[in-house]
Design an enzyme around this catalytic site. Structure first.
Site, PDB file in Angstrom:
ATOM      1  N   GLY A  48       0.775  -1.231   0.000  1.00 56.04           N
ATOM      2  CA  GLY A  48       0.000   0.000   0.000  1.00 56.04           C
ATOM      3  C   GLY A  48       0.804   1.278   0.000  1.00 56.04           C
ATOM      4  O   GLY A  48       0.372   2.281  -0.555  1.00 56.04           O
ATOM      5  N   GLU A 103       3.683   4.761   5.817  1.00 52.38           N
ATOM      6  CA  GLU A 103       2.490   3.924   5.694  1.00 52.38           C
ATOM      7  C   GLU A 103       1.445   4.601   4.826  1.00 52.38           C
ATOM      8  O   GLU A 103       1.412   5.831   4.733  1.00 52.38           O
ATOM      9  CB  GLU A 103       1.877   3.673   7.079  1.00 52.38           C
ATOM     10  N   ASP A 104       0.581   3.793   4.239  1.00 42.66           N
ATOM     11  CA  ASP A 104      -0.559   4.333   3.516  1.00 42.66           C
ATOM     12  C   ASP A 104      -1.690   4.651   4.490  1.00 42.66           C
ATOM     13  O   ASP A 104      -2.295   5.709   4.430  1.00 42.66           O
ATOM     14  CB  ASP A 104      -1.031   3.373   2.422  1.00 42.66           C
ATOM     15  N   ASP A 107      -5.128   1.866  10.770  1.00 45.85           N
ATOM     16  CA  ASP A 107      -6.453   1.744  11.362  1.00 45.85           C
ATOM     17  C   ASP A 107      -6.322   1.243  12.796  1.00 45.85           C
ATOM     18  O   ASP A 107      -6.186   2.035  13.701  1.00 45.85           O
ATOM     19  CB  ASP A 107      -7.445   0.967  10.501  1.00 45.85           C
ATOM     20  N   LYS A 135      -7.172   6.287  10.979  1.00 43.16           N
ATOM     21  CA  LYS A 135      -8.549   6.140  11.445  1.00 43.16           C
ATOM     22  C   LYS A 135      -8.562   6.161  12.974  1.00 43.16           C
ATOM     23  O   LYS A 135      -8.448   5.108  13.603  1.00 43.16           O
ATOM     24  CB  LYS A 135      -9.143   4.820  10.962  1.00 43.16           C
ATOM     25  N   PHE A 156     -13.978   1.578   5.122  1.00 41.66           N
ATOM     26  CA  PHE A 156     -13.021   0.898   4.272  1.00 41.66           C
ATOM     27  C   PHE A 156     -12.797   1.760   3.035  1.00 41.66           C
ATOM     28  O   PHE A 156     -13.741   2.128   2.342  1.00 41.66           O
ATOM     29  CB  PHE A 156     -13.529  -0.490   3.873  1.00 41.66           C
ATOM     30  N   ARG A 169      -5.673   0.003  -6.472  1.00 36.13           N
ATOM     31  CA  ARG A 169      -4.476   0.690  -5.961  1.00 36.13           C
ATOM     32  C   ARG A 169      -4.094   1.878  -6.841  1.00 36.13           C
ATOM     33  O   ARG A 169      -3.545   2.856  -6.358  1.00 36.13           O
ATOM     34  CB  ARG A 169      -3.282  -0.267  -5.890  1.00 36.13           C
TER      35      ARG A 169
END
Length: 184
Positions: A48, A103-104, A107, A135, A156, A169
């Site tokens: 990601g 990081e993408d 969560d 998140k 999501f 992606r």
């Protein structure tokens, strides 16, 4: 791929391509100020983080090197499996280096928390975290995120490196999928 290419699969655009670019410019400036005079090893978390790491690194004036890890806790669905696996470890010795994990999305933070402990045990000079998305409602750890692009609702999301079952992606924005795509 754009919103038109996605057709009815796209529920909504959450963060536009322009908003992402603007925030990455701001994050790069923050990172440059933090690491003034230092070299930084950017650690991208595959798959990601590829888009975020590429675009963020090109905005930096700080000297950087790059390496990649693949750490997985996701299956093909929309929820974490709870199992952490290293699929690809670093090629670089990180002892004594300034590390910035890129990081993408964060969560629950459980996988990243595990990764931070793993990398800390390798005795870097410093270890910080940069993420495009976070998140807060989903957080299950007190992980300190040093550079954050956007806080988003506990939905999501796909696009800009984030996928659903390997797809989406290459969408240049962050969006949500229509329920029919994932059976919701």
């Amino acid at each position: 791929m754009d919103a038109l290419d996605m057709g009815e699969d796209l529920a909504k655009v959450l963060i536009s391509e322009d908003e992402i670019a603007t925030r990455l410019d701001e994050m790069a400036a923050e990172i440059d100020r933090t690491y003034a005079g230092e070299e930084v090893l950017l650690i991208g978390v595959l798959n990601g983080a590829v888009m975020v790491m590429a675009d963020l690194s090109r905005r930096l004036h700080t000297p950087v090197t790059m390496d990649w890890m693949a750490v997985s806790s996701y299956g093909s669905g929309t929820r974490s499996s709870g199992v952490v696996r290293i699929l690809k470890d670093l090629s670089t010795d990180v002892h004594g280096k300034h590390l910035l994990i890129v990081e993408d999305i964060i969560d629950s933070g459980l996988t990243l928390s595990w990764l931070v402990k793993n990398l800390s045990s390798r005795e870097p000079a410093s270890l910080k975290i940069a993420t495009l998305l976070r998140k807060p409602e989903a957080a299950q750890t007190d992980l300190q995120v040093d550079f954050c692009g956007f806080d988003i609702p506990n939905e999501f999301v796909i696009g800009y490196g984030l996928d659903f079952a390997g797809r989406y992606r290459n969408v240049p924005f962050v969006g949500t999928l229509a329920p029919h795509v994932y059976g919701g």
